[in-house]
Design an enzyme around this catalytic site. Sequence first.
Site, PDB file in Angstrom:
ATOM      1  N   GLY A 136      79.846  45.558  49.727  1.00  0.00           N
ATOM      2  CA  GLY A 136      80.670  44.433  50.161  1.00  0.00           C
ATOM      3  C   GLY A 136      80.072  43.535  51.222  1.00  0.00           C
ATOM      4  O   GLY A 136      80.808  42.874  51.964  1.00  0.00           O
ATOM      5  N   SER A 137      78.734  43.449  51.302  1.00  0.00           N
ATOM      6  CA  SER A 137      78.178  42.564  52.331  1.00  0.00           C
ATOM      7  C   SER A 137      78.422  41.095  51.979  1.00  0.00           C
ATOM      8  O   SER A 137      78.603  40.260  52.870  1.00  0.00           O
ATOM      9  CB  SER A 137      76.689  42.848  52.555  1.00  0.00           C
ATOM     10  N   ASN A 138      78.444  40.766  50.685  1.00  0.00           N
ATOM     11  CA  ASN A 138      78.767  39.374  50.320  1.00  0.00           C
ATOM     12  C   ASN A 138      80.235  39.065  50.596  1.00  0.00           C
ATOM     13  O   ASN A 138      80.557  37.963  51.053  1.00  0.00           O
ATOM     14  CB  ASN A 138      78.409  39.110  48.852  1.00  0.00           C
ATOM     15  N   ARG A 192      81.027  45.280  36.563  1.00  0.00           N
ATOM     16  CA  ARG A 192      81.470  45.229  35.160  1.00  0.00           C
ATOM     17  C   ARG A 192      81.446  43.798  34.675  1.00  0.00           C
ATOM     18  O   ARG A 192      81.674  42.870  35.462  1.00  0.00           O
ATOM     19  CB  ARG A 192      82.909  45.707  35.030  1.00  0.00           C
ATOM     20  N   LEU A 211      83.278  40.808  32.653  1.00  0.00           N
ATOM     21  CA  LEU A 211      84.695  40.466  32.463  1.00  0.00           C
ATOM     22  C   LEU A 211      84.962  40.170  30.995  1.00  0.00           C
ATOM     23  O   LEU A 211      84.115  39.596  30.297  1.00  0.00           O
ATOM     24  CB  LEU A 211      85.050  39.228  33.300  1.00  0.00           C
ATOM     25  N   HIS A 254      73.860  36.593  42.170  1.00  0.00           N
ATOM     26  CA  HIS A 254      72.877  37.483  41.541  1.00  0.00           C
ATOM     27  C   HIS A 254      71.569  37.429  42.341  1.00  0.00           C
ATOM     28  O   HIS A 254      71.126  36.346  42.728  1.00  0.00           O
ATOM     29  CB  HIS A 254      72.633  37.037  40.090  1.00  0.00           C
ATOM     30  N   ASP A 262      75.010  37.258  33.462  1.00  0.00           N
ATOM     31  CA  ASP A 262      74.265  36.403  34.395  1.00  0.00           C
ATOM     32  C   ASP A 262      73.745  35.125  33.727  1.00  0.00           C
ATOM     33  O   ASP A 262      72.633  34.665  34.042  1.00  0.00           O
ATOM     34  CB  ASP A 262      73.097  37.186  35.022  1.00  0.00           C
TER      35      ASP A 262
END
Length: 209
Positions: A14-16, A90, A92, A108, A144
């Site tokens: 969770g750093s972003n 995951r 979507l 990414h 991506d």
Amino acid sequence: MTGLKMAVLVSGRGSNLQAIIDGIQAGEINGEIIAVISDKREAYALRRAERAGIRTIVIEESPPEAFQQALLNCLRALGPDLILLAGFMRLLSSSIINSFPGRIMNIHPSLLPSFPGLQAQRQALEYGVKVTGCTVHFVDEGMDTGPVILQEAVPVLEGDDLDSLSERILEAEHRTYVKAVQLFAQGRLEIEGRRVRILPPAPGKEEIV
Ligand code: GRF
């Protein structure tokens, strides 16, 4: 103007997410995170959300279809303006993507379309590129592959290993994700096919890109 309502999807550290929380608290993003949703109860990102007083939701339904349906129901009930994938592990479903057109972003750790998928930093090192970086993009049904919003280049230095390179890319990720969300919140992103046009700032507003 009311702020942007965001839902953030996480699976890990969770750093972003933290960068977005900090960006809101610093007044760089006009908006609020209405929920942090995780497919992993133990994700450290959930602790960060709790610490910031943000609602947390864990979805652990196990057959993939049941998970995607539960996530869709949850997102529909929340009604966010923007959904951020921040280390969400995951893909979507198309129902989710089609329910929020042009309103789902991902970060990414490579300059897409190079090195999509898992372990992008390792892929870059093993390929031997001299420049890699990070990409914020809108999410489509591929892995991506959606329209690119912002990218930041990061040089690969002599002597870099996976940790040192990943660390420098991560710093770029945090800057880039906050900028992309800022632009969205300011209504300055326009999708034209594969291209994302960045509109000029409103008169009197500070340029940030
Ligand atoms: C980041 O490298 C991001 O680009 C990728 O997953 C990682 C998540 O890191 N999609 P964090 O959970 O935000 O710290």
